[in-house]
Design a protein around this motif. Sequence first.
Motif, PDB file in Angstrom:
ATOM      1  N   ASP A   2      -3.268   0.775  -8.587  1.00 40.78           N
ATOM      2  CA  ASP A   2      -2.852  -0.475  -9.229  1.00 40.78           C
ATOM      3  C   ASP A   2      -3.248  -0.494 -10.707  1.00 40.78           C
ATOM      4  OD1 ASP A   2      -1.750  -1.348  -6.858  1.00 40.78           O
ATOM      5  OD2 ASP A   2      -3.419  -2.676  -6.341  1.00 40.78           O
ATOM      6  N   GLU A  10      -6.334   2.392  -3.681  1.00 40.90           N
ATOM      7  CA  GLU A  10      -5.402   1.302  -3.972  1.00 40.90           C
ATOM      8  C   GLU A  10      -5.683   0.676  -5.333  1.00 40.90           C
ATOM      9  OE1 GLU A  10      -3.712  -2.917  -2.187  1.00 40.90           O
ATOM     10  OE2 GLU A  10      -5.243  -1.838  -1.067  1.00 40.90           O
ATOM     11  N   ASP A  35      -1.907  -7.678  -8.803  1.00 40.54           N
ATOM     12  CA  ASP A  35      -2.164  -6.678  -7.750  1.00 40.54           C
ATOM     13  C   ASP A  35      -3.467  -5.935  -8.044  1.00 40.54           C
ATOM     14  OD1 ASP A  35       0.231  -7.354  -6.534  1.00 40.54           O
ATOM     15  OD2 ASP A  35       1.295  -5.555  -7.212  1.00 40.54           O
ATOM     16  N   ASP A  66       4.635  -0.128  -5.281  1.00 42.14           N
ATOM     17  CA  ASP A  66       4.846  -0.555  -3.904  1.00 42.14           C
ATOM     18  C   ASP A  66       6.339  -0.763  -3.656  1.00 42.14           C
ATOM     19  OD1 ASP A  66       2.100  -0.608  -3.441  1.00 42.14           O
ATOM     20  OD2 ASP A  66       1.928  -2.720  -4.021  1.00 42.14           O
TER      21      ASP A  66
END
Length: 137
Positions: A113, A109, A85, A24
Amino acid sequence: MQNLKRLKKLMDASLQILDHMIVDPSDAGKLRHIKEMMHEENRKLSNIYNKDTDQRSFSAATSMRQNIDEIIRVVDQFKGNLREDYRLSSQDIEQFEQLSIDEQSQKTEAYHDKIDYKSMVKLKENLNRINDELLRL
């Protein structure tokens, strides 16, 4: 000389892990910092190859170990952030990892992660192995 070859392979593998990571934007600075430190140690490792005395190699290896220890501390902190995360995006890491890879990859996502977190785990393993090899020089 075998130790130096193993060190070089571990360093190259570690840099490759870092080069393939896409984090990110909020974590990009941390990743860049780790990459910079690793590239600096890679340069030092190349210099060890060219040293003409064992004493200078020993001195360089000792310095590298101290720097690798610092990188490990930074990686540990970053790894903790990435694990959090991953935990948040997957909602339940153990349950998420029970899914097939196809099912995991559909949850973009969480899957991303997971890859980032597992990359940091592998990087730390490599760094510990690098330190072990440096002790043997």
